[in-house]
Design a protein around this motif. Sequence first.
Motif, PDB file in Angstrom:
ATOM      1  N   GLY A  35      47.846  60.607  58.492  1.00 36.96           N
ATOM      2  CA  GLY A  35      48.165  61.040  59.539  1.00 36.96           C
ATOM      3  C   GLY A  35      46.928  61.418  60.744  1.00 36.96           C
ATOM      4  N   VAL A  36      45.858  61.256  60.121  1.00 35.35           N
ATOM      5  CA  VAL A  36      44.730  61.402  60.869  1.00 35.35           C
ATOM      6  C   VAL A  36      44.343  60.478  61.969  1.00 35.35           C
ATOM      7  CG1 VAL A  36      42.175  62.013  60.786  1.00 35.35           C
ATOM      8  CG2 VAL A  36      43.483  62.706  58.891  1.00 35.35           C
ATOM      9  N   ALA A  37      44.018  60.740  63.172  1.00 37.39           N
ATOM     10  CA  ALA A  37      43.969  60.030  64.175  1.00 37.39           C
ATOM     11  C   ALA A  37      42.684  59.025  64.019  1.00 37.39           C
ATOM     12  CB  ALA A  37      43.564  60.718  65.763  1.00 37.39           C
ATOM     13  N   ILE A  38      42.624  57.868  64.742  1.00 36.72           N
ATOM     14  CA  ILE A  38      41.542  56.791  64.357  1.00 36.72           C
ATOM     15  C   ILE A  38      40.192  57.200  64.906  1.00 36.72           C
ATOM     16  CG2 ILE A  38      42.017  55.618  66.371  1.00 36.72           C
ATOM     17  CD1 ILE A  38      41.217  54.096  62.943  1.00 36.72           C
ATOM     18  N   GLY A  74      35.181  44.831  56.129  1.00 39.63           N
ATOM     19  CA  GLY A  74      35.999  45.914  55.685  1.00 39.63           C
ATOM     20  C   GLY A  74      36.782  46.640  56.689  1.00 39.63           C
ATOM     21  N   ILE A  75      36.277  46.858  57.842  1.00 37.97           N
ATOM     22  CA  ILE A  75      36.992  47.333  58.921  1.00 37.97           C
ATOM     23  C   ILE A  75      38.068  46.636  59.465  1.00 37.97           C
ATOM     24  CG2 ILE A  75      36.664  48.324  61.242  1.00 37.97           C
ATOM     25  CD1 ILE A  75      33.747  49.203  60.931  1.00 37.97           C
ATOM     26  N   GLY A  76      37.739  45.413  59.674  1.00 36.05           N
ATOM     27  CA  GLY A  76      38.678  44.451  60.009  1.00 36.05           C
ATOM     28  C   GLY A  76      39.935  44.379  59.235  1.00 36.05           C
ATOM     29  N   ILE A  77      39.687  44.293  57.698  1.00 30.87           N
ATOM     30  CA  ILE A  77      40.845  44.484  56.909  1.00 30.87           C
ATOM     31  C   ILE A  77      41.586  45.430  56.733  1.00 30.87           C
ATOM     32  CG2 ILE A  77      41.418  44.183  54.254  1.00 30.87           C
ATOM     33  CD1 ILE A  77      38.811  42.274  54.106  1.00 30.87           C
ATOM     34  N   ILE A  78      40.837  46.650  56.942  1.00 30.68           N
ATOM     35  CA  ILE A  78      41.581  47.949  56.905  1.00 30.68           C
ATOM     36  C   ILE A  78      42.401  48.479  58.129  1.00 30.68           C
ATOM     37  CG2 ILE A  78      41.210  50.323  56.487  1.00 30.68           C
ATOM     38  CD1 ILE A  78      39.218  49.627  54.126  1.00 30.68           C
ATOM     39  N   PHE A  79      41.310  48.450  59.043  1.00 33.16           N
ATOM     40  CA  PHE A  79      41.890  49.037  60.485  1.00 33.16           C
ATOM     41  C   PHE A  79      42.407  47.776  61.481  1.00 33.16           C
ATOM     42  CE2 PHE A  79      39.044  52.034  58.651  1.00 33.16           C
ATOM     43  CZ  PHE A  79      39.775  53.371  58.464  1.00 33.16           C
ATOM     44  N   GLY A  80      42.074  46.683  61.377  1.00 33.82           N
ATOM     45  CA  GLY A  80      42.300  45.385  62.140  1.00 33.82           C
ATOM     46  C   GLY A  80      41.297  45.135  62.808  1.00 33.82           C
ATOM     47  N   TRP A  81      41.319  43.645  63.365  1.00 24.98           N
ATOM     48  CA  TRP A  81      40.210  42.960  63.640  1.00 24.98           C
ATOM     49  C   TRP A  81      39.868  43.500  65.050  1.00 24.98           C
ATOM     50  CZ3 TRP A  81      36.939  41.244  60.428  1.00 24.98           C
ATOM     51  CH2 TRP A  81      37.561  40.730  59.120  1.00 24.98           C
ATOM     52  N   LYS A  82      40.859  43.939  65.995  1.00 20.77           N
ATOM     53  CA  LYS A  82      40.566  44.464  67.359  1.00 20.77           C
ATOM     54  C   LYS A  82      39.478  45.596  67.251  1.00 20.77           C
ATOM     55  CE  LYS A  82      42.450  46.561  71.477  1.00 20.77           C
ATOM     56  NZ  LYS A  82      43.755  47.122  71.899  1.00 20.77           N
ATOM     57  N   ILE A  83      39.902  46.480  66.302  1.00 18.63           N
ATOM     58  CA  ILE A  83      39.103  47.509  65.949  1.00 18.63           C
ATOM     59  C   ILE A  83      37.711  47.204  65.542  1.00 18.63           C
ATOM     60  CG2 ILE A  83      38.680  49.830  64.863  1.00 18.63           C
ATOM     61  CD1 ILE A  83      41.460  50.238  64.943  1.00 18.63           C
ATOM     62  N   ALA A  84      37.595  46.321  64.507  1.00  8.91           N
ATOM     63  CA  ALA A  84      36.333  45.648  64.117  1.00  8.91           C
ATOM     64  C   ALA A  84      35.552  45.044  65.196  1.00  8.91           C
ATOM     65  CB  ALA A  84      36.448  44.546  62.904  1.00  8.91           C
ATOM     66  N   ILE A  85      35.886  44.249  66.121  1.00  4.70           N
ATOM     67  CA  ILE A  85      35.180  43.857  67.098  1.00  4.70           C
ATOM     68  C   ILE A  85      34.807  44.708  68.140  1.00  4.70           C
ATOM     69  CG2 ILE A  85      35.593  42.279  69.162  1.00  4.70           C
ATOM     70  CD1 ILE A  85      37.555  40.741  67.814  1.00  4.70           C
ATOM     71  N   ILE A  86      35.444  45.999  68.516  1.00 11.99           N
ATOM     72  CA  ILE A  86      34.918  47.111  69.396  1.00 11.99           C
ATOM     73  C   ILE A  86      34.121  47.665  68.614  1.00 11.99           C
ATOM     74  CG2 ILE A  86      35.752  48.937  70.216  1.00 11.99           C
ATOM     75  CD1 ILE A  86      38.509  47.893  70.801  1.00 11.99           C
ATOM     76  N   TYR A  87      33.889  48.043  67.553  1.00 13.30           N
ATOM     77  CA  TYR A  87      33.046  48.581  66.520  1.00 13.30           C
ATOM     78  C   TYR A  87      31.666  47.647  66.659  1.00 13.30           C
ATOM     79  CZ  TYR A  87      30.390  50.557  62.520  1.00 13.30           C
ATOM     80  OH  TYR A  87      29.441  51.180  61.951  1.00 13.30           O
ATOM     81  N   THR A  88      32.032  46.745  66.188  1.00 16.40           N
ATOM     82  CA  THR A  88      30.671  45.805  66.323  1.00 16.40           C
ATOM     83  C   THR A  88      29.962  45.561  67.480  1.00 16.40           C
ATOM     84  OG1 THR A  88      31.802  44.439  64.418  1.00 16.40           O
ATOM     85  CG2 THR A  88      29.750  43.270  65.679  1.00 16.40           C
ATOM     86  N   VAL A  89      30.596  45.345  68.396  1.00 11.47           N
ATOM     87  CA  VAL A  89      29.987  45.293  69.995  1.00 11.47           C
ATOM     88  C   VAL A  89      29.429  46.693  70.408  1.00 11.47           C
ATOM     89  CG1 VAL A  89      30.616  45.155  72.437  1.00 11.47           C
ATOM     90  CG2 VAL A  89      31.542  43.340  70.726  1.00 11.47           C
ATOM     91  N   ILE A 113      36.858  54.031  70.238  1.00 11.23           N
ATOM     92  CA  ILE A 113      37.936  53.367  69.572  1.00 11.23           C
ATOM     93  C   ILE A 113      39.301  54.062  69.769  1.00 11.23           C
ATOM     94  CG2 ILE A 113      38.409  53.147  66.913  1.00 11.23           C
ATOM     95  CD1 ILE A 113      35.513  52.603  66.510  1.00 11.23           C
ATOM     96  N   SER A 114      39.047  55.488  69.849  1.00 16.00           N
ATOM     97  CA  SER A 114      40.624  55.983  70.026  1.00 16.00           C
ATOM     98  C   SER A 114      41.206  55.538  71.164  1.00 16.00           C
ATOM     99  CB  SER A 114      40.326  57.478  69.968  1.00 16.00           C
ATOM    100  OG  SER A 114      41.505  58.147  70.409  1.00 16.00           O
ATOM    101  N   LEU A 115      40.432  55.461  72.423  1.00 14.09           N
ATOM    102  CA  LEU A 115      40.986  54.975  73.586  1.00 14.09           C
ATOM    103  C   LEU A 115      41.656  53.322  73.738  1.00 14.09           C
ATOM    104  CD1 LEU A 115      38.928  56.637  76.309  1.00 14.09           C
ATOM    105  CD2 LEU A 115      41.048  57.405  75.915  1.00 14.09           C
ATOM    106  N   THR A 116      40.962  52.504  72.983  1.00 15.25           N
ATOM    107  CA  THR A 116      41.118  51.181  72.955  1.00 15.25           C
ATOM    108  C   THR A 116      41.985  50.511  71.781  1.00 15.25           C
ATOM    109  OG1 THR A 116      38.903  50.617  71.888  1.00 15.25           O
ATOM    110  CG2 THR A 116      39.053  50.551  74.230  1.00 15.25           C
ATOM    111  N   SER A 117      42.276  51.475  70.912  1.00 20.40           N
ATOM    112  CA  SER A 117      42.919  51.076  69.771  1.00 20.40           C
ATOM    113  C   SER A 117      44.697  51.224  69.927  1.00 20.40           C
ATOM    114  CB  SER A 117      42.719  51.636  68.403  1.00 20.40           C
ATOM    115  OG  SER A 117      43.111  53.311  68.741  1.00 20.40           O
TER     116      SER A 117
END
Length: 292
Positions: free
Chosen positions: A237-240, A102-117, A288-292
């Motif tokens: 407009g809320v930050a990630i 769900g994170i990958g589909i909605i926010f992108g797979w880069k964020i999904a990988i960061i979140y998972t790790v 996530i804010s710094l790496t997105s």
Amino acid sequence: MLIDTLQTFALLLGELLALFLFVSAAVALINRRFGPEKMRDWMASGIVPGPVKGLLLGAVTPFCSCSTLPMLVGMLNAGVGFQTAMTYLISSPLLNPIIVGGIGIIFGWKIAIIYTVFTLAVSLITPMIWTMLGMQTAVKRVRVQGETTPEPWKGLVGELPGALRQAWADLRPLLIPMLLGLAVGAAIYGFVPEDQLTGFAGANIWWAVPLAAVIGIPMYIRLETMLPVGLALQSAGVAIGPIFALMIGGAGASPPEVSMLAAVFKPRLLITFVATILAVAIIGGYLISLTS
């Protein structure tokens, strides 16, 4: 607003009771079928370390934070190691294929990988730190079963009534804490305006992430159900970073879970648990804010 709050309370109570009884009965059936000794031996033996098994079990059981408790109690009753059980406790509500996808589909797979790790690391490292701090002595009211000769397995139909009785026995001492925690969560849900929450979380200032994490912890949410809300907040407009701090805080700990954990954890472990989830939400939000 009062009617909405009462409806939320009733809905959450019904879902939580059903989840708790279902999971508790399932754990009781597993313990009867395989025995606590086999469960303990499987977690403690083999090439794969116990904490990794706890992590894998948490990743494939997409429970909310509250419904992990009966499984946790069942593991501790079976004599599973503290570090393994705590790895499961942290990973279960935060990490599973549904959430990652769900994170990958909605926010992108880069964020999904960061979140998972990040979540994998937190789930494995945190219980190690707790063990080094001696928190394994802060578990209470857990009936560790001794080595006994089990009765023959009667089949699923024959075992189900006993499993349901065990589930009710596990639930009874937690009913009052559960009701109190749900009342707090439903009140916050019903009386805190969404626009106010969005305004705080969307502020482009350094304390937006910690504030979002603090706001998230009293909320009773599942990450799966929070993902569309996160998308709506991002669209507004809320930050990630604050969005993920809000989601991690709300999914990792909640008033119902904390109230029920008070029946299992001594105060110092309970405080450590809440402080850890708060720290994880803040660090995760900034990362996530710094790496997105």
